[in-house]
Design a protein around this motif. Structure first.
Motif, mmCIF file in Angstrom:
data_model
loop_
_atom_site.group_PDB
_atom_site.id
_atom_site.type_symbol
_atom_site.label_atom_id
_atom_site.label_comp_id
_atom_site.label_asym_id
_atom_site.label_seq_id
_atom_site.Cartn_x
_atom_site.Cartn_y
_atom_site.Cartn_z
ATOM 1 N N TYR A 81 0.823 -1.201 0.000
ATOM 2 C CA TYR A 81 0.000 0.000 0.000
ATOM 3 C C TYR A 81 0.862 1.257 0.000
ATOM 4 O O TYR A 81 0.460 2.299 0.480
ATOM 5 C CB TYR A 81 -0.927 -0.026 1.222
ATOM 6 C CG TYR A 81 -1.583 -1.372 1.396
ATOM 7 C CD1 TYR A 81 -1.344 -2.141 2.527
ATOM 8 C CD2 TYR A 81 -2.389 -1.890 0.400
ATOM 9 C CE1 TYR A 81 -1.921 -3.389 2.668
ATOM 10 C CE2 TYR A 81 -2.961 -3.146 0.532
ATOM 11 C CZ TYR A 81 -2.727 -3.888 1.673
ATOM 12 O OH TYR A 81 -3.287 -5.133 1.803
ATOM 13 N N VAL A 105 -4.841 -0.211 -8.054
ATOM 14 C CA VAL A 105 -5.853 -0.071 -7.002
ATOM 15 C C VAL A 105 -5.198 0.009 -5.623
ATOM 16 O O VAL A 105 -5.485 0.909 -4.822
ATOM 17 C CB VAL A 105 -6.851 -1.249 -7.040
ATOM 18 C CG1 VAL A 105 -7.843 -1.155 -5.876
ATOM 19 C CG2 VAL A 105 -7.601 -1.284 -8.363
ATOM 20 N N ASN A 109 -5.388 2.721 -2.271
ATOM 21 C CA ASN A 109 -6.498 2.317 -1.403
ATOM 22 C C ASN A 109 -5.969 1.412 -0.293
ATOM 23 O O ASN A 109 -5.283 0.418 -0.565
ATOM 24 C CB ASN A 109 -7.564 1.563 -2.204
ATOM 25 C CG ASN A 109 -8.359 2.479 -3.098
ATOM 26 O OD1 ASN A 109 -9.311 3.117 -2.675
ATOM 27 N ND2 ASN A 109 -7.964 2.549 -4.369
ATOM 28 N N ILE A 111 -6.611 -1.217 1.453
ATOM 29 C CA ILE A 111 -7.485 -2.384 1.509
ATOM 30 C C ILE A 111 -6.643 -3.644 1.426
ATOM 31 O O ILE A 111 -5.501 -3.635 0.958
ATOM 32 C CB ILE A 111 -8.530 -2.379 0.361
ATOM 33 C CG1 ILE A 111 -7.838 -2.345 -1.005
ATOM 34 C CG2 ILE A 111 -9.474 -1.194 0.507
ATOM 35 C CD1 ILE A 111 -8.802 -2.455 -2.182
ATOM 36 N N GLU A 115 -9.797 -7.665 -1.172
ATOM 37 C CA GLU A 115 -10.791 -6.601 -1.349
ATOM 38 C C GLU A 115 -10.732 -5.975 -2.746
ATOM 39 O O GLU A 115 -11.568 -5.138 -3.092
ATOM 40 C CB GLU A 115 -10.616 -5.538 -0.273
ATOM 41 C CG GLU A 115 -10.997 -6.006 1.119
ATOM 42 C CD GLU A 115 -10.773 -4.924 2.169
ATOM 43 O OE1 GLU A 115 -11.684 -4.105 2.370
ATOM 44 O OE2 GLU A 115 -9.680 -4.921 2.763
ATOM 45 N N LEU A 116 -9.766 -6.413 -3.550
ATOM 46 C CA LEU A 116 -9.793 -6.036 -4.960
ATOM 47 C C LEU A 116 -11.111 -6.446 -5.598
ATOM 48 O O LEU A 116 -11.596 -5.789 -6.531
ATOM 49 C CB LEU A 116 -8.638 -6.721 -5.711
ATOM 50 C CG LEU A 116 -7.229 -6.178 -5.462
ATOM 51 C CD1 LEU A 116 -6.196 -7.138 -6.020
ATOM 52 C CD2 LEU A 116 -7.077 -4.796 -6.080
ATOM 53 N N LYS A 119 -14.625 -4.187 -5.904
ATOM 54 C CA LYS A 119 -14.849 -3.397 -7.123
ATOM 55 C C LYS A 119 -15.239 -1.945 -6.865
ATOM 56 O O LYS A 119 -15.169 -1.118 -7.771
ATOM 57 C CB LYS A 119 -15.895 -4.060 -8.026
ATOM 58 C CG LYS A 119 -15.540 -5.491 -8.427
ATOM 59 C CD LYS A 119 -16.652 -6.132 -9.237
ATOM 60 C CE LYS A 119 -16.348 -7.594 -9.481
ATOM 61 N NZ LYS A 119 -17.446 -8.290 -10.199
ATOM 62 N N TYR A 121 -13.975 1.118 -5.180
ATOM 63 C CA TYR A 121 -12.774 1.615 -4.525
ATOM 64 C C TYR A 121 -12.968 3.075 -4.117
ATOM 65 O O TYR A 121 -13.454 3.892 -4.899
ATOM 66 C CB TYR A 121 -11.576 1.472 -5.462
ATOM 67 C CG TYR A 121 -11.470 0.101 -6.101
ATOM 68 C CD1 TYR A 121 -11.417 -1.044 -5.308
ATOM 69 C CD2 TYR A 121 -11.466 -0.045 -7.487
ATOM 70 C CE1 TYR A 121 -11.334 -2.301 -5.883
ATOM 71 C CE2 TYR A 121 -11.380 -1.298 -8.070
ATOM 72 C CZ TYR A 121 -11.320 -2.425 -7.270
ATOM 73 O OH TYR A 121 -11.251 -3.666 -7.846
ATOM 74 N N GLU A 122 -12.570 3.374 -2.879
ATOM 75 C CA GLU A 122 -12.752 4.734 -2.365
ATOM 76 C C GLU A 122 -11.970 5.739 -3.185
ATOM 77 O O GLU A 122 -12.430 6.845 -3.467
ATOM 78 C CB GLU A 122 -12.335 4.785 -0.890
ATOM 79 C CG GLU A 122 -12.545 6.141 -0.248
ATOM 80 C CD GLU A 122 -12.209 6.127 1.227
ATOM 81 O OE1 GLU A 122 -12.062 7.221 1.811
ATOM 82 O OE2 GLU A 122 -12.074 5.019 1.811
ATOM 83 N N PRO A 125 -8.321 4.225 -9.059
ATOM 84 C CA PRO A 125 -7.024 3.612 -9.336
ATOM 85 C C PRO A 125 -6.104 4.540 -10.134
ATOM 86 O O PRO A 125 -6.567 5.418 -10.871
ATOM 87 C CB PRO A 125 -7.392 2.372 -10.166
ATOM 88 C CG PRO A 125 -8.798 2.067 -9.779
ATOM 89 C CD PRO A 125 -9.447 3.390 -9.509
ATOM 90 N N SER A 158 -13.191 -2.759 -13.374
ATOM 91 C CA SER A 158 -13.661 -1.406 -13.097
ATOM 92 C C SER A 158 -13.415 -0.585 -14.354
ATOM 93 O O SER A 158 -12.384 -0.766 -15.025
ATOM 94 C CB SER A 158 -12.895 -0.796 -11.919
ATOM 95 O OG SER A 158 -13.112 0.605 -11.864
#
Length: 361
Positions: A81, A105, A109, A111, A115-116, A119, A121-122, A125, A158
């Motif tokens: 991350y 992603v 993010n 996550i 959690e990919l 779909k 995502y906050e 990407p 996405s």
């Protein structure tokens, strides 16, 4: 007739297309992360990308090599991350591009790897620039990533995962092992056949039928395992056509049936799809007779049996596999394969029969 066609990726084709279009890169930012296959350092693609980034004053981090058929955990291990990058450059075949989409992603993010598949995502990407070095995946123009999960493979997608630019330079295929070229060309063919049979639109017909005609032009080279530069360029172009087709249509049960062969038997993805493609076409013939006849004409083969013979002649053989294993693979793949859009409805019994006819027949 109803359909949607969205090709947001800018496709740039030609020798040294990265160097000639280096001025495009600064618009994506000043810090790049490079996700690459192991071969990227051998075929010149990585060197071209690095040279261009340095010339444009863009800093970069090169991730470790992407393993074949990466899992979500493999993708997370490439970058985790870590913040601070502006865009991703994917250099390699399908595994590298699928992993790069996951990195795009996870880099922004906080996550977990699995959690990919949520779909939603906050954070949007990172932009992706794709440099394909095989002639099969088509991932350079799709919004889908397919990763290994347990006994099979699973995709996430996405709209934001469409690469912004795809650079198609056939020089990078010149060092591709001949069987890898064949396997990936069969992957591209499978994309086109599957999309053509499951999605009725002038757009899928336009791209897929062009791909079939292209395949006919280089199928002799595939049989010889020897390619001219022009043939490699046509193979790379055809792979992108296949990506456009599945971006519109998706894939059918063929891909789902291929996943356990790759995960369990280490059969390369394109070859795994090709192993059941002929029997799937035969299974679909009564529902898609006119289309399949047209496809075979463009491929210059004598009907369905000629199509199966063409595929069989390009395969290096069948994996050693038992009836019990195929029953297990049917259990693994049936639910997802049945949910797929197919040329006609498919049952678990049909799937088992396709496996048996393809691999034990």
């Amino acid at each position: 007739m109803e359909f949607q066609l969205q090709i947001p990726t800018q496709i740039i084709v030609g020798k040294d297309c990265i160097g000639k279009n280096a001025a495009l890169f600064p618009s994506f930012g000043k810090r790049a992360v490079i996700v690459k296959s192991g071969s990227a350092g051998k075929n010149g693609a990585l060197a071209d990308v690095v040279k261009m980034l340095e010339r444009q004053g863009i800093s970069y981090h090169v991730c470790d090599n992407v393993p074949p058929n990466p899992s979500p955990e493999d993708v997370a291990a490439l970058l985790g991350y870590a913040p601070g990058f502006d865009f991703v450059v994917a250099v390699g075949g399908g595994s590298a591009m699928d992993a790069a989409k996951g990195v795009a992603v996870l880099a922004v993010n906080d996550i977990g790897a699995m959690e990919l598949y949520n779909k939603n995502y906050e954070v949007k990407p990172l932009p992706i620039i794709a440099v394909p070095t095989t002639c099969g995946t088509g991932s350079e123009v799709t919004n889908i990533s397919v990763l290994e999960v347990g006994d099979t493979k699973k995709s996430f997608l996405s709209p934001d995962l469409h690469p912004a630019i795809a650079f198609l330079d056939a020089r990078y295929l010149e060092t591709l092992p001949s069987q890898v070229a064949v396997d990936t060309a069969l992957d591209a063919l499978s994309h086109c056949v599957e999309g053509y049979l499951i999605h009725d639109s002038w757009a899928t017909e336009l791209f897929a039928e062009r791909a079939f005609a292209n395949f006919a032009l280089y199928k002799a080279a595939l049989n010889k395992r020897s390619f001219t530069k022009d043939e490699l360029e046509l193979m790379l172009f055809t792979a992108t056509l296949g990506g456009i087709v599945i971006n519109m249509a998706g894939t059918s049960a063929v891909h789902t049936l291929g996943y356990p062969l790759t995960v369990q038997k280490n059969v390369p993805h394109g070859r795994a799809c090709a192993l059941t493609l002929g029997e799937y076409v035969a299974f679909s013939y009564d529902a898609k007779r006119e289309k399949i006849d047209r496809m075979c004409t463009l491929l210059k083969v004598n009907g369905v049996e000629g199509f199966k013979d063409m595929i069989g002649g390009l395969l290096p053989g069948k994996p050693e596999i038992s009836k019990e294993e195929l029953e297990q693979y049917t259990d693994i793949s049936a639910q997802a394969a049945i949910r797929k859009k197919n040329a006609k409805p498919i049952t678990k019994s049909d799937i088992l029969n396709i496996y048996f006819a393809s691999l034990l027949g």
